[in-house]
Design a protein around this motif. Structure first.
Motif, PDB file in Angstrom:
ATOM      1  N   PHE A  81       0.813  -1.212   0.000  1.00 46.29           N
ATOM      2  CA  PHE A  81       0.000   0.000   0.000  1.00 46.29           C
ATOM      3  C   PHE A  81       0.851   1.268   0.000  1.00 46.29           C
ATOM      4  O   PHE A  81       0.364   2.334  -0.354  1.00 46.29           O
ATOM      5  CB  PHE A  81      -1.020  -0.011   1.154  1.00 46.29           C
ATOM      6  CG  PHE A  81      -0.442   0.169   2.521  1.00 46.29           C
ATOM      7  CD1 PHE A  81      -0.145   1.434   2.993  1.00 46.29           C
ATOM      8  CD2 PHE A  81      -0.239  -0.915   3.342  1.00 46.29           C
ATOM      9  CE1 PHE A  81       0.358   1.609   4.258  1.00 46.29           C
ATOM     10  CE2 PHE A  81       0.268  -0.752   4.613  1.00 46.29           C
ATOM     11  CZ  PHE A  81       0.569   0.506   5.067  1.00 46.29           C
ATOM     12  N   ASP A  83       3.595   1.564  -1.968  1.00 47.49           N
ATOM     13  CA  ASP A  83       3.762   1.761  -3.411  1.00 47.49           C
ATOM     14  C   ASP A  83       2.476   2.303  -4.015  1.00 47.49           C
ATOM     15  O   ASP A  83       2.502   3.189  -4.869  1.00 47.49           O
ATOM     16  CB  ASP A  83       4.121   0.432  -4.092  1.00 47.49           C
ATOM     17  CG  ASP A  83       5.628   0.277  -4.229  1.00 47.49           C
ATOM     18  OD1 ASP A  83       6.339   1.271  -4.002  1.00 47.49           O
ATOM     19  OD2 ASP A  83       6.074  -0.835  -4.562  1.00 47.49           O
ATOM     20  N   ALA A  84       1.353   1.741  -3.564  1.00 44.55           N
ATOM     21  CA  ALA A  84       0.070   2.186  -4.087  1.00 44.55           C
ATOM     22  C   ALA A  84      -0.140   3.661  -3.787  1.00 44.55           C
ATOM     23  O   ALA A  84      -0.529   4.435  -4.663  1.00 44.55           O
ATOM     24  CB  ALA A  84      -1.059   1.347  -3.497  1.00 44.55           C
ATOM     25  N   ARG A 120       2.100   5.888  -3.332  1.00 41.18           N
ATOM     26  CA  ARG A 120       2.959   6.638  -4.247  1.00 41.18           C
ATOM     27  C   ARG A 120       2.298   6.777  -5.614  1.00 41.18           C
ATOM     28  O   ARG A 120       2.351   7.827  -6.235  1.00 41.18           O
ATOM     29  CB  ARG A 120       4.278   5.903  -4.437  1.00 41.18           C
ATOM     30  CG  ARG A 120       5.327   6.303  -3.472  1.00 41.18           C
ATOM     31  CD  ARG A 120       6.649   5.677  -3.899  1.00 41.18           C
ATOM     32  NE  ARG A 120       7.608   5.728  -2.835  1.00 41.18           N
ATOM     33  CZ  ARG A 120       8.200   6.847  -2.433  1.00 41.18           C
ATOM     34  NH1 ARG A 120       7.929   7.983  -3.036  1.00 41.18           N
ATOM     35  NH2 ARG A 120       9.047   6.824  -1.440  1.00 41.18           N
ATOM     36  N   SER A 121       1.674   5.687  -6.049  1.00 42.07           N
ATOM     37  CA  SER A 121       1.102   5.709  -7.387  1.00 42.07           C
ATOM     38  C   SER A 121      -0.106   6.645  -7.465  1.00 42.07           C
ATOM     39  O   SER A 121      -0.490   7.061  -8.538  1.00 42.07           O
ATOM     40  CB  SER A 121       0.708   4.302  -7.833  1.00 42.07           C
ATOM     41  OG  SER A 121      -0.547   3.953  -7.304  1.00 42.07           O
ATOM     42  N   TYR A 122      -0.713   6.976  -6.306  1.00 41.06           N
ATOM     43  CA  TYR A 122      -1.798   7.956  -6.349  1.00 41.06           C
ATOM     44  C   TYR A 122      -1.269   9.383  -6.268  1.00 41.06           C
ATOM     45  O   TYR A 122      -2.039  10.323  -6.248  1.00 41.06           O
ATOM     46  CB  TYR A 122      -2.782   7.744  -5.182  1.00 41.06           C
ATOM     47  CG  TYR A 122      -3.287   6.340  -5.042  1.00 41.06           C
ATOM     48  CD1 TYR A 122      -3.655   5.609  -6.160  1.00 41.06           C
ATOM     49  CD2 TYR A 122      -3.398   5.746  -3.804  1.00 41.06           C
ATOM     50  CE1 TYR A 122      -4.089   4.308  -6.037  1.00 41.06           C
ATOM     51  CE2 TYR A 122      -3.846   4.446  -3.675  1.00 41.06           C
ATOM     52  CZ  TYR A 122      -4.182   3.732  -4.797  1.00 41.06           C
ATOM     53  OH  TYR A 122      -4.616   2.449  -4.679  1.00 41.06           O
ATOM     54  N   GLY A 123       0.045   9.523  -6.146  1.00 39.91           N
ATOM     55  CA  GLY A 123       0.622  10.861  -6.159  1.00 39.91           C
ATOM     56  C   GLY A 123       1.005  11.389  -4.787  1.00 39.91           C
ATOM     57  O   GLY A 123       1.247  12.581  -4.635  1.00 39.91           O
ATOM     58  N   ALA A 124       1.049  10.511  -3.782  1.00 42.36           N
ATOM     59  CA  ALA A 124       1.416  10.970  -2.442  1.00 42.36           C
ATOM     60  C   ALA A 124       2.911  11.270  -2.394  1.00 42.36           C
ATOM     61  O   ALA A 124       3.707  10.576  -3.011  1.00 42.36           O
ATOM     62  CB  ALA A 124       1.067   9.894  -1.412  1.00 42.36           C
ATOM     63  N   SER A 125       3.279  12.308  -1.650  1.00 38.21           N
ATOM     64  CA  SER A 125       4.687  12.664  -1.544  1.00 38.21           C
ATOM     65  C   SER A 125       5.355  11.807  -0.468  1.00 38.21           C
ATOM     66  O   SER A 125       4.686  11.158   0.326  1.00 38.21           O
ATOM     67  CB  SER A 125       4.821  14.134  -1.183  1.00 38.21           C
ATOM     68  OG  SER A 125       4.281  14.357   0.094  1.00 38.21           O
ATOM     69  N   GLY A 126       6.680  11.845  -0.461  1.00 36.13           N
ATOM     70  CA  GLY A 126       7.416  11.059   0.508  1.00 36.13           C
ATOM     71  C   GLY A 126       7.061  11.429   1.936  1.00 36.13           C
ATOM     72  O   GLY A 126       6.877  10.566   2.786  1.00 36.13           O
ATOM     73  N   TYR A 159       4.319  12.747   3.035  1.00 36.71           N
ATOM     74  CA  TYR A 159       2.961  12.297   3.337  1.00 36.71           C
ATOM     75  C   TYR A 159       2.981  10.815   3.707  1.00 36.71           C
ATOM     76  O   TYR A 159       2.372  10.409   4.696  1.00 36.71           O
ATOM     77  CB  TYR A 159       2.063  12.538   2.125  1.00 36.71           C
ATOM     78  CG  TYR A 159       0.664  12.032   2.319  1.00 36.71           C
ATOM     79  CD1 TYR A 159      -0.298  12.810   2.926  1.00 36.71           C
ATOM     80  CD2 TYR A 159       0.313  10.752   1.910  1.00 36.71           C
ATOM     81  CE1 TYR A 159      -1.573  12.341   3.120  1.00 36.71           C
ATOM     82  CE2 TYR A 159      -0.950  10.266   2.094  1.00 36.71           C
ATOM     83  CZ  TYR A 159      -1.895  11.070   2.705  1.00 36.71           C
ATOM     84  OH  TYR A 159      -3.149  10.589   2.896  1.00 36.71           O
ATOM     85  N   MET A 164       5.750   4.216 -13.748  1.00 40.46           N
ATOM     86  CA  MET A 164       5.339   5.099 -12.652  1.00 40.46           C
ATOM     87  C   MET A 164       6.551   5.643 -11.909  1.00 40.46           C
ATOM     88  O   MET A 164       6.411   6.348 -10.935  1.00 40.46           O
ATOM     89  CB  MET A 164       4.497   4.323 -11.633  1.00 40.46           C
ATOM     90  CG  MET A 164       3.215   3.761 -12.130  1.00 40.46           C
ATOM     91  SD  MET A 164       2.032   5.048 -12.513  1.00 40.46           S
ATOM     92  CE  MET A 164       1.558   5.618 -10.909  1.00 40.46           C
ATOM     93  N   GLU A 223       5.685  13.316  -8.868  1.00 36.55           N
ATOM     94  CA  GLU A 223       4.565  13.226  -7.922  1.00 36.55           C
ATOM     95  C   GLU A 223       3.310  13.858  -8.515  1.00 36.55           C
ATOM     96  O   GLU A 223       2.195  13.427  -8.228  1.00 36.55           O
ATOM     97  CB  GLU A 223       4.932  13.924  -6.610  1.00 36.55           C
ATOM     98  CG  GLU A 223       5.659  13.000  -5.641  1.00 36.55           C
ATOM     99  CD  GLU A 223       6.320  13.757  -4.513  1.00 36.55           C
ATOM    100  OE1 GLU A 223       5.935  14.921  -4.262  1.00 36.55           O
ATOM    101  OE2 GLU A 223       7.242  13.190  -3.893  1.00 36.55           O
ATOM    102  N   ARG A 269       1.966  11.253 -11.141  1.00 36.92           N
ATOM    103  CA  ARG A 269       1.337  10.077 -10.544  1.00 36.92           C
ATOM    104  C   ARG A 269      -0.046  10.436 -10.022  1.00 36.92           C
ATOM    105  O   ARG A 269      -0.224  11.443  -9.348  1.00 36.92           O
ATOM    106  CB  ARG A 269       2.169   9.574  -9.373  1.00 36.92           C
ATOM    107  CG  ARG A 269       3.465   8.926  -9.774  1.00 36.92           C
ATOM    108  CD  ARG A 269       4.090   8.313  -8.541  1.00 36.92           C
ATOM    109  NE  ARG A 269       5.493   8.020  -8.738  1.00 36.92           N
ATOM    110  CZ  ARG A 269       6.446   8.350  -7.880  1.00 36.92           C
ATOM    111  NH1 ARG A 269       6.150   9.013  -6.790  1.00 36.92           N
ATOM    112  NH2 ARG A 269       7.691   8.033  -8.119  1.00 36.92           N
ATOM    113  N   PHE A 318      -3.050  -2.269  -8.631  1.00 37.53           N
ATOM    114  CA  PHE A 318      -2.107  -3.339  -8.326  1.00 37.53           C
ATOM    115  C   PHE A 318      -2.797  -4.697  -8.290  1.00 37.53           C
ATOM    116  O   PHE A 318      -4.016  -4.803  -8.232  1.00 37.53           O
ATOM    117  CB  PHE A 318      -1.420  -3.063  -6.993  1.00 37.53           C
ATOM    118  CG  PHE A 318      -0.490  -1.893  -7.053  1.00 37.53           C
ATOM    119  CD1 PHE A 318       0.860  -2.080  -7.239  1.00 37.53           C
ATOM    120  CD2 PHE A 318      -0.974  -0.598  -6.955  1.00 37.53           C
ATOM    121  CE1 PHE A 318       1.722  -1.003  -7.309  1.00 37.53           C
ATOM    122  CE2 PHE A 318      -0.123   0.482  -7.022  1.00 37.53           C
ATOM    123  CZ  PHE A 318       1.225   0.282  -7.200  1.00 37.53           C
ATOM    124  N   GLY A 362      -3.984  -5.618  -0.276  1.00 39.91           N
ATOM    125  CA  GLY A 362      -2.670  -5.149   0.139  1.00 39.91           C
ATOM    126  C   GLY A 362      -2.364  -3.735  -0.312  1.00 39.91           C
ATOM    127  O   GLY A 362      -1.509  -3.070   0.265  1.00 39.91           O
TER     128      GLY A 362
END
Lengths: 352, 281
Positions: A239, A241-242, A244-250, A252, B58, B93, B96, B104, B109
């Motif tokens: 989650f 990685d997920a 991150r894939s939605y655009g969350a910053s480090g 956050y 990504m 960022e 994404r 996924f 998960g």
């Protein structure tokens, strides 16, 4: 979703009885801990050389209350500056006329006041007797709580903050930052902490702030290691990685997804750490390197009692009991927290 | 193909990836393009590198990975192209979730286990759309509704472990679509689900595409799913892209051996399912 199954009487009663027993332990430990904290916050209302309320030259004064207020954490300085009620500038013991109205605290002696003959046994005037300089033992015990609680709580807050920042950075960034932080942690752990603290205390001198800083800045290593481990394992979860894939910053992800998972073990370690800090402070005060001789501490009381352990061994009991109970309390609370916060301790293990 | 790539919205050129120095590469000189609104499937056996391609697209590969080649997101002609591999972290960022989103394989998960669904959705909405705190919750329920969840209030209040796999994948899809991306990368979105739910998710993706002109990069090992969702199939075999063909020419005689094998596998699965059905009924 439900833990107990009421239709299965054996399973249900078994679980209920053990959890009840543990609840009882945890609740008494929590109650004692809260009592200690309250005593520390309200010490001048329980034992002080000034009355709670008194009438002086036709006006009412609240010396003990104003002293309590100005010693409170965070808001104390405001009370000192704003003075919402009259602060007395007299010593009630000498200034008050004998027939003046005055309501004294239950223990009407200050912790440093020499109020009676030395080494008096427990009596109605001095509930736990007096020490070698004629100071009331109970008053000293109550004010010693202030120091222990302050040192325990603040030094662990500091250790928690430092540990979370360093451990979090190590676990989150990995690579060179992890290497540097891990080596720093190892270097800190290699020093025998007590001797490091001793040397630093000799160097910076007595004082509560100094002790808090020294303990906080040496005891963060275990917290940092815990947080680092949680961040390292959390970073690999799907989650994250997920997210991150939605655009969350480090930032956050670190604060919202990784830190909450690391907080539970940190809280447990900090609770155990409070016990260590109380012991460390008592040890330092016992050696005369702690808060200083002008403040009552449990360790200092123990030091004074130790000088006449052959003639008046009873003087050791009060500070020893206080240290023992507070440390035991922290350990029971920490263990209880660990059990309730650790998802890996399931139903079966918690029954053992 | 060259002629098409000038209009493509997403372009992978000569991508090679290895996870550590000295290790064998996981992808070798892979090139592919996706047009606006087009759906393509990336098909291959397990371990052939298809998920790595998705993660590279990504830029979610570990920092220690060695990556060569280029990945460019062009989007509309109006927008400036984004060099996925070369841009700084802040630019990525912003890409994404807003321009490329991903679903996924493991739906449960990919959700934070200790956060309620509506909370996760609301926070993603706040990140990608800048929705205010107060309206984000309503937006979360709306987006749950849009992915075919009939009871968004109840599902919104649930924790991920309380959801079925299909439900969780719908939620994951809602999260991915929250930023109204141009390209959706679906990494085996149905592999962890049972047959009926697979069909539902496939239908949901198809429906979303119809409504929003979404491009789709579907990663799967199942030729049947690829056929159902896409109009072009790229076949990866052992780190290399070996075949790239429109869906209607899949059965042509001169296809690559790997393509033929994957079709065979899908047919075998179908016939096995039919046999099983005949025996049980």
């Amino acid at each position: 979703m439900t833990t107990a199954n009421p239709t299965n009487p054996i399973l249900w009663t078994d679980h209920a009885s053990t959890s009840k027993r543990r609840n009882w332990l945890a609740r008494s430990a929590a109650a004692i801990a809260i009592t200690f904290i309250l005593v520390a916050l309200l010490a001048p209302l329980l034992a002080w050389h000034q009355p709670i309320v008194c009438k002086y030259q036709g006006q009412f004064y609240f010396p003990a209350i104003s002293d309590t207020a100005s010693r409170l954490p965070l808001v104390g300085s405001w009370f000192q500056k704003a003075k919402p009620f009259r602060f007395p500038s007299f010593d009630a013991r000498t200034a008050l006329e004998p027939d003046a109205f005055a309501l004294w605290p239950p223990v009407p002696y200050g912790p440093m006041e020499m109020v009676a003959d030395a080494n008096r046994p427990a009596s109605r005037r001095h509930w736990l007797g007096t020490d070698d300089r004629g100071r009331d033992v109970l008053a000293r015990l109550i004010h010693g709580t202030c120091v222990s609680v302050r040192v325990g709580v603040y030094s662990m807050l500091l250790a928690g903050i430092v540990g979370i920042i360093i451990g979090g950075a190590a676990g989150f960034y990995g690579g060179a930052i992890d290497w540097m932080c891990s080596r720093l942690i190892e270097i800190m752990m290699c020093f025998p902490a007590f001797f490091l603290i001793l040397v630093v205390m000799v160097w910076i001198g007595n004082g509560v702030t100094g002790i808090i800083l020294v303990i906080g800045l040496t005891q963060w290593t275990s917290i940092a290691r815990l947080v680092r481990a949680e961040f390292l394992s959390g970073r690999e979860l799907d989650f994250v990685d997920a997210a991150r894939s939605y655009g969350a910053s480090g930032w956050y992800i670190a604060l919202r997804h990784l830190l909450p998972a690391a907080l539970a073990p940190t809280l447990v370690a900090l609770t155990f750490g409070v016990a260590d800090a109380i012991l460390l402070e008592a040890g330092l005060s016992w050696l005369g390197l702690g808060v200083g001789a002008d403040v009552a501490t449990w360790g200092g009381m123990l030091r004074d009692a130790y000088d006449q352990i052959r003639t008046h061994p009873g003087l050791m009991t009060a500070p020893c009991t206080a240290i023992f109970v507070s440390v035991l309390c922290c350990h029971i609370l920490g263990e209880q927290l660990r059990r309730s916060l650790d998802p890996r301790i399931g139903f079966s293990e918690s029954r053992s | 193909m060259n002629e098409r790539s000038t209009h493509s919205m997403f372009e992978v050129t000569d991508l090679s990836v290895r996870y550590a120095r000295g290790e064998a590469p996981v992808l070798r000189d892979v090139s592919l393009t996706i047009d606006r609104g087009e759906s393509i499937a990336l098909v291959g056996d397990s371990g052939c590198g298809k998920s790595t391609l998705a993660l590279a697209a990504m830029r979610l590969l570990p920092k220690t990975a060695f990556i060569r080649g280029s990945i460019v997101l062009r989007g509309d002609n109006r927008e400036t192209p984004v060099d996925i591999l070369g841009s700084d972290e802040r630019t990525i960022e912003r890409v994404r979730g807003r321009r490329i989103a991903m679903v996924f394989q493991n739906p449960i998960g990919s959700l934070n286990p200790v956060m309620r669904i509506e909370k996760q959705l609301a926070e993603v909405l706040r990140v990608v759309r800048g929705t205010s705190r107060s309206t984000a919750k309503r937006g979360a329920l709306e987006s749950l509704n849009r992915v075919g969840i009939a009871d968004p209030v109840r599902v919104g209040r649930a924790y991920p472990h309380e959801l079925s796999g299909g439900m969780a994948q719908r939620v994951a899809l809602a999260l991915a679509l929250a930023g109204e991306p141009e390209l959706l990368i679906a990494d085996e979105p149905t592999s962890a689900l049972d047959g009926i739910v697979q069909a539902q998710i496939v239908e949901l993706i198809r429906e979303t595409q119809r409504q929003t002109n979404l491009s789709l990069l579907l990663i799967t090992h199942d030729m049947a799913i690829a056929k159902a969702l896409t109009n072009r199939v790229c076949v990866i075999e052992a780190t290399r892209l070996v075949d790239d063909c429109p869906i209607d020419q899949l059965t042509a005689a001169d296809r690559h051996a790997a393509t033929a094998r994957l079709i065979q596998a899908a047919e075998f699965k179908r016939s096995a399912a039919i046999t099983l059905m005949e025996r049980t009924i």
